[in-house]
Design a protein around this motif. Structure first.
Motif, PDB file in Angstrom:
ATOM      1  N   GLN A   1      -5.251 -36.801  48.294  1.00  0.00           N
ATOM      2  CA  GLN A   1      -4.589 -35.540  47.946  1.00  0.00           C
ATOM      3  C   GLN A   1      -3.937 -35.631  46.574  1.00  0.00           C
ATOM      4  O   GLN A   1      -4.028 -34.691  45.778  1.00  0.00           O
ATOM      5  N   PHE A   2      -3.285 -36.751  46.302  1.00  0.00           N
ATOM      6  CA  PHE A   2      -2.669 -36.931  44.990  1.00  0.00           C
ATOM      7  C   PHE A   2      -3.729 -36.826  43.901  1.00  0.00           C
ATOM      8  O   PHE A   2      -3.574 -36.090  42.924  1.00  0.00           O
ATOM      9  N   ARG A   3      -4.813 -37.563  44.073  1.00  0.00           N
ATOM     10  CA  ARG A   3      -5.865 -37.580  43.063  1.00  0.00           C
ATOM     11  C   ARG A   3      -6.548 -36.222  42.932  1.00  0.00           C
ATOM     12  O   ARG A   3      -6.921 -35.807  41.824  1.00  0.00           O
ATOM     13  N   ALA A   4      -6.726 -35.526  44.046  1.00  0.00           N
ATOM     14  CA  ALA A   4      -7.351 -34.195  43.988  1.00  0.00           C
ATOM     15  C   ALA A   4      -6.441 -33.208  43.261  1.00  0.00           C
ATOM     16  O   ALA A   4      -6.913 -32.400  42.443  1.00  0.00           O
ATOM     17  N   ARG A   5      -5.151 -33.250  43.539  1.00  0.00           N
ATOM     18  CA  ARG A   5      -4.225 -32.371  42.834  1.00  0.00           C
ATOM     19  C   ARG A   5      -4.236 -32.679  41.338  1.00  0.00           C
ATOM     20  O   ARG A   5      -4.211 -31.771  40.503  1.00  0.00           O
ATOM     21  N   LEU A   6      -4.309 -33.953  40.989  1.00  0.00           N
ATOM     22  CA  LEU A   6      -4.381 -34.362  39.595  1.00  0.00           C
ATOM     23  C   LEU A   6      -5.630 -33.770  38.941  1.00  0.00           C
ATOM     24  O   LEU A   6      -5.562 -33.162  37.867  1.00  0.00           O
ATOM     25  N   LEU A   7      -6.761 -33.923  39.604  1.00  0.00           N
ATOM     26  CA  LEU A   7      -8.022 -33.392  39.089  1.00  0.00           C
ATOM     27  C   LEU A   7      -7.933 -31.876  38.902  1.00  0.00           C
ATOM     28  O   LEU A   7      -8.337 -31.343  37.857  1.00  0.00           O
ATOM     29  N   LEU A   8      -7.416 -31.174  39.898  1.00  0.00           N
ATOM     30  CA  LEU A   8      -7.351 -29.711  39.830  1.00  0.00           C
ATOM     31  C   LEU A   8      -6.369 -29.235  38.765  1.00  0.00           C
ATOM     32  O   LEU A   8      -6.651 -28.276  38.037  1.00  0.00           O
ATOM     33  N   LEU A   9      -5.229 -29.887  38.660  1.00  0.00           N
ATOM     34  CA  LEU A   9      -4.245 -29.477  37.652  1.00  0.00           C
ATOM     35  C   LEU A   9      -4.678 -29.840  36.239  1.00  0.00           C
ATOM     36  O   LEU A   9      -4.349 -29.132  35.283  1.00  0.00           O
ATOM     37  N   ALA A  10      -5.433 -30.913  36.098  1.00  0.00           N
ATOM     38  CA  ALA A  10      -5.927 -31.307  34.783  1.00  0.00           C
ATOM     39  C   ALA A  10      -7.097 -30.426  34.326  1.00  0.00           C
ATOM     40  O   ALA A  10      -7.416 -30.383  33.144  1.00  0.00           O
ATOM     41  N   ASN A  11      -7.710 -29.726  35.265  1.00  0.00           N
ATOM     42  CA  ASN A  11      -8.859 -28.854  34.983  1.00  0.00           C
ATOM     43  C   ASN A  11      -8.622 -27.481  35.610  1.00  0.00           C
ATOM     44  O   ASN A  11      -9.298 -27.107  36.575  1.00  0.00           O
ATOM     45  N   PRO A  12      -7.688 -26.718  35.096  1.00  0.00           N
ATOM     46  CA  PRO A  12      -7.298 -25.469  35.757  1.00  0.00           C
ATOM     47  C   PRO A  12      -8.373 -24.380  35.748  1.00  0.00           C
ATOM     48  O   PRO A  12      -8.296 -23.446  36.532  1.00  0.00           O
ATOM     49  N   GLY A  13      -9.400 -24.493  34.948  1.00  0.00           N
ATOM     50  CA  GLY A  13     -10.409 -23.445  34.858  1.00  0.00           C
ATOM     51  C   GLY A  13     -11.563 -23.596  35.828  1.00  0.00           C
ATOM     52  O   GLY A  13     -12.574 -22.913  35.689  1.00  0.00           O
ATOM     53  N   GLN A  14     -11.448 -24.451  36.823  1.00  0.00           N
ATOM     54  CA  GLN A  14     -12.553 -24.654  37.761  1.00  0.00           C
ATOM     55  C   GLN A  14     -12.839 -23.383  38.558  1.00  0.00           C
ATOM     56  O   GLN A  14     -11.928 -22.638  38.918  1.00  0.00           O
TER      57      GLN A  14
END
Length: 160
Positions: A56-69
């Motif tokens: 979950q931590f890593r997924a949130r990091l990925l999503l927040l680092a790439n907000p335009g998904q």
């Protein structure tokens, strides 16, 4: 009495947190969820919680680092994995406050000490700090053992 033995006897949450580790990093956050499901099904449930919270931590990091998904990409996968993998793990962990805190603390410790290979702290430090703060708030918000047990009874969930 040696200090660590004393703590292990008189502070079981700390003792349990000392015993569980998330294990080697997986290629990405989504693989952490798969690994968590494997551990959970193998009966290593607190460790599964640690790996799931790391995911979950890593997924949130990925999503927040790439907000335009696109919403049907990473965000949809995150929601689906939280429903199918995280929900049963969380429901089991919630049956014992010490296990629940130990799993979250294990993941929190990993996140504080390690970098996600794709999103290094030196570049995404503010996002790391925000997610860690949210995890700290979640840990602090876990009700007392008595309150948690009463809430679960009222919801028809088992206590361990």
């Amino acid at each position: 009495m040696r200090p660590l033995i004393f703590l292990a006897i008189f502070w079981p949450t700390l003792a349990l947190a000392q015993e569980i580790k998330p294990g080697p990093i997986t290629p990405d956050a989504w693989d952490d969820y798969a690994r968590a499901a494997e551990l959970f099904n193998a009966g290593k449930r607190v460790q599964a919680g640690c790996v799931m919270y790391r995911g979950q931590f890593r997924a949130r990091l990925l999503l927040l680092a790439n907000p335009g998904q696109a919403p049907d990409g990473g965000p949809a996968l995150f929601a689906s994995l939280n429903e199918t993998v995280a929900r049963p793990i969380n429901q089991w962990l919630g049956g014992d406050r010490d296990d629940w805190i130990a799993a979250m603390q294990c993941a929190r410790n990993w996140a504080a000490e390690n970098d996600d290979p794709d999103y290094p702290r030196r570049r995404y430090g503010a996002i790391y700090a925000d997610i860690l703060a949210g995890l700290d708030e979640l840990i602090a918000a876990i009700p007392s053992r008595r309150e948690l047990r009463a809430q679960r009874r009222a919801s028809g969930l088992p206590n361990r």
